[in-house]
Design a protein around this motif. Structure first.
Motif, PDB file in Angstrom:
ATOM      1  N   LYS A  40      25.462  32.878  39.844  1.00 14.91           N
ATOM      2  CA  LYS A  40      26.602  33.505  39.152  1.00 14.91           C
ATOM      3  C   LYS A  40      26.201  34.871  38.606  1.00 14.91           C
ATOM      4  N   VAL A  41      27.021  35.882  38.879  1.00 17.80           N
ATOM      5  CA  VAL A  41      26.715  37.243  38.427  1.00 17.80           C
ATOM      6  C   VAL A  41      27.663  37.728  37.337  1.00 17.80           C
ATOM      7  N   GLY A  42      28.670  36.952  36.996  1.00 18.86           N
ATOM      8  CA  GLY A  42      29.582  37.372  35.937  1.00 18.86           C
ATOM      9  C   GLY A  42      30.893  36.619  35.984  1.00 18.86           C
ATOM     10  N   GLU A  43      31.841  37.091  35.177  1.00 21.08           N
ATOM     11  CA  GLU A  43      33.188  36.536  35.145  1.00 21.08           C
ATOM     12  C   GLU A  43      34.198  37.656  35.212  1.00 21.08           C
ATOM     13  N   LEU A  44      35.352  37.364  35.789  1.00 19.85           N
ATOM     14  CA  LEU A  44      36.456  38.310  35.848  1.00 19.85           C
ATOM     15  C   LEU A  44      37.729  37.618  35.392  1.00 19.85           C
ATOM     16  N   THR A  45      38.579  38.356  34.714  1.00 24.61           N
ATOM     17  CA  THR A  45      39.897  37.834  34.371  1.00 24.61           C
ATOM     18  C   THR A  45      40.944  38.663  35.106  1.00 24.61           C
ATOM     19  N   VAL A  46      41.982  37.996  35.590  1.00 23.01           N
ATOM     20  CA  VAL A  46      43.064  38.680  36.293  1.00 23.01           C
ATOM     21  C   VAL A  46      44.392  38.218  35.717  1.00 23.01           C
ATOM     22  N   ALA A  47      45.369  39.095  35.770  1.00 23.14           N
ATOM     23  CA  ALA A  47      46.695  38.806  35.238  1.00 23.14           C
ATOM     24  C   ALA A  47      47.538  38.075  36.273  1.00 23.14           C
ATOM     25  N   PRO A  48      48.594  37.385  35.830  1.00 24.13           N
ATOM     26  CA  PRO A  48      49.512  36.742  36.790  1.00 24.13           C
ATOM     27  C   PRO A  48      50.046  37.759  37.789  1.00 24.13           C
ATOM     28  N   GLY A  49      50.127  37.349  39.038  1.00 25.60           N
ATOM     29  CA  GLY A  49      50.622  38.245  40.082  1.00 25.60           C
ATOM     30  C   GLY A  49      49.559  39.089  40.746  1.00 25.60           C
ATOM     31  N   THR A  50      48.326  39.046  40.240  1.00 23.32           N
ATOM     32  CA  THR A  50      47.242  39.824  40.835  1.00 23.32           C
ATOM     33  C   THR A  50      46.789  39.200  42.152  1.00 23.32           C
ATOM     34  N   THR A  51      46.605  40.024  43.170  1.00 22.94           N
ATOM     35  CA  THR A  51      46.016  39.561  44.422  1.00 22.94           C
ATOM     36  C   THR A  51      44.505  39.508  44.250  1.00 22.94           C
ATOM     37  N   ILE A  52      43.950  38.309  44.292  1.00 17.14           N
ATOM     38  CA  ILE A  52      42.515  38.124  44.094  1.00 17.14           C
ATOM     39  C   ILE A  52      41.752  38.455  45.372  1.00 17.14           C
ATOM     40  N   LEU A  53      42.243  37.976  46.508  1.00 11.06           N
ATOM     41  CA  LEU A  53      41.685  38.299  47.813  1.00 11.06           C
ATOM     42  C   LEU A  53      42.840  38.540  48.774  1.00 11.06           C
ATOM     43  N   SER A  54      42.669  39.505  49.680  1.00  7.16           N
ATOM     44  CA  SER A  54      43.721  39.840  50.638  1.00  7.16           C
ATOM     45  C   SER A  54      43.331  39.430  52.046  1.00  7.16           C
ATOM     46  N   GLU A  55      44.297  38.956  52.791  1.00 10.51           N
ATOM     47  CA  GLU A  55      44.071  38.617  54.192  1.00 10.51           C
ATOM     48  C   GLU A  55      43.524  39.831  54.937  1.00 10.51           C
ATOM     49  N   GLY A  56      42.455  39.639  55.691  1.00 11.88           N
ATOM     50  CA  GLY A  56      41.833  40.723  56.435  1.00 11.88           C
ATOM     51  C   GLY A  56      40.751  41.461  55.680  1.00 11.88           C
ATOM     52  N   LYS A 104      41.237  35.070  56.123  1.00 11.63           N
ATOM     53  CA  LYS A 104      42.358  34.772  56.999  1.00 11.63           C
ATOM     54  C   LYS A 104      43.606  34.411  56.202  1.00 11.63           C
ATOM     55  N   HIS A 105      43.521  34.466  54.899  1.00  8.34           N
ATOM     56  CA  HIS A 105      44.668  34.246  54.023  1.00  8.34           C
ATOM     57  C   HIS A 105      44.464  35.077  52.766  1.00  8.34           C
ATOM     58  N   SER A 106      45.477  35.140  51.925  1.00  6.96           N
ATOM     59  CA  SER A 106      45.399  35.854  50.649  1.00  6.96           C
ATOM     60  C   SER A 106      45.434  34.848  49.503  1.00  6.96           C
ATOM     61  N   VAL A 107      44.980  35.291  48.336  1.00  8.37           N
ATOM     62  CA  VAL A 107      44.981  34.454  47.131  1.00  8.37           C
ATOM     63  C   VAL A 107      45.574  35.266  45.993  1.00  8.37           C
ATOM     64  N   GLU A 108      46.527  34.676  45.275  1.00 11.69           N
ATOM     65  CA  GLU A 108      47.209  35.353  44.162  1.00 11.69           C
ATOM     66  C   GLU A 108      47.155  34.485  42.915  1.00 11.69           C
ATOM     67  N   ALA A 109      47.067  35.128  41.757  1.00 10.96           N
ATOM     68  CA  ALA A 109      47.056  34.417  40.477  1.00 10.96           C
ATOM     69  C   ALA A 109      48.476  34.057  40.068  1.00 10.96           C
ATOM     70  N   LEU A 110      48.679  32.794  39.693  1.00 10.16           N
ATOM     71  CA  LEU A 110      49.971  32.338  39.173  1.00 10.16           C
ATOM     72  C   LEU A 110      50.066  32.547  37.671  1.00 10.16           C
ATOM     73  N   SER A 111      48.928  32.421  37.003  1.00  5.97           N
ATOM     74  CA  SER A 111      48.839  32.545  35.550  1.00  5.97           C
ATOM     75  C   SER A 111      47.642  33.435  35.264  1.00  5.97           C
TER      76      SER A 111
END
Length: 251
Positions: A40-56, A104-111
């Motif tokens: 583990k190298v750290g922690e990140l916080t993201v807001a709702p609606g943020t794209t965490i990872l994008s397809e491609g 091959k897919h995207s990931v988005e934060a719900l909360s």
């Protein structure tokens, strides 16, 4: 696409991870805990609606959800979206990109979501020196396949009412095991559009279907999501026996 991230001021030591206290997750051996702490190298916080990872995209990191909700999805060129699965505390994000070179897919934060961040380049050390952790990664991939099998069954063979009942019962039981419900309220932070995009239904059909579940006093739709009133009733409609896991891995 760049990921807008906010670095968390609080970094949780792996030894004090709140998820490790939950009976839902298997415990680490001392040498495994030491490795994961260095992985583990750290922690990140993201807001709702943020794209965490994008397809491609190509990412140098893997993530484990420490807190919050997210979802995995794919989109067509015209913008139509299919939600594949929902992410909750303990779920690993980005393994597909590690093995296939790109997501091959995207990931988005719900909360609001807090993520533990790991260096992807250290996966080789994990596979070479920690066979139980390597097995855990295989288990996680197999579990994703099992969930997708059930989702495909819903879309292919369950009625709209059965699909919705299964989805909400499944999310409720997974979230309960991950200690996502606080206090009296049992609420899933999704919109009716999320439900439609998961079940492959129009928003109009989804609205009518959810109204039927509400009329049966199984759910209550609120401004901030869906309150689950009777998960046993949802399971009965879906003809689903429930989410059964004695213990699952945590990376």
């Amino acid at each position: 696409m760049a990921l807008p991230k906010t670095r968390s001021n609080r970094v949780t030591p792996c030894e004090q991870c709140p998820l490790r206290a939950l009976p839902h997750f298997r415990d680490f051996k001392p040498d495994e805990l030491d490795f994961v702490s260095n992985f583990k190298v750290g922690e990140l916080t993201v807001a709702p609606g943020t794209t965490i990872l994008s397809e491609g995209s190509h990412s140098a990191h893997l993530f484990t959800v420490l807190s919050g909700w997210g979802f995995r999805y794919k989109t067509l060129d015209d913008g139509r979206r299919q939600i594949l699965n929902y992410m909750m505390p303990g779920d690993l994000i980005g393994l597909q990109g590690s093995l296939m070179g790109e997501m091959k897919h995207s990931v988005e934060a719900l909360s609001p979501v807090t993520l533990c961040v790991f260096e992807r380049d250290k996966l080789g050390t994990l596979y070479r020196n920690y066979p139980d952790l390597a097995y855990d990664l295989t288990w996680i991939a197999a579990q994703e396949e099992r969930i997708l099998d059930e989702n495909l069954l819903s879309i292919g063979r369950r009625s709209a009412l059965e699909r919705a009942a299964y989805l909400l019962a499944f999310l409720y039981q997974r979230a309960k095991a991950s200690n996502l419900f606080q206090g009296q309220r049992v609420s899933i932070p999704i919109t009716q559009q999320h439900v439609a995009d998961t079940l492959g239904l129009s928003i109009v059909h989804t609205n009518k279907t959810l109204k039927k579940l509400g009329e049966r006093k199984l759910i209550r739709w609120a401004d901030r999501g869906c309150d689950i009133i009777d998960d046993a009733g949802l399971m009965k409609i879906a003809d689903w026996e429930g989410y059964h896991e004695k213990s699952r891995p945590l990376i």
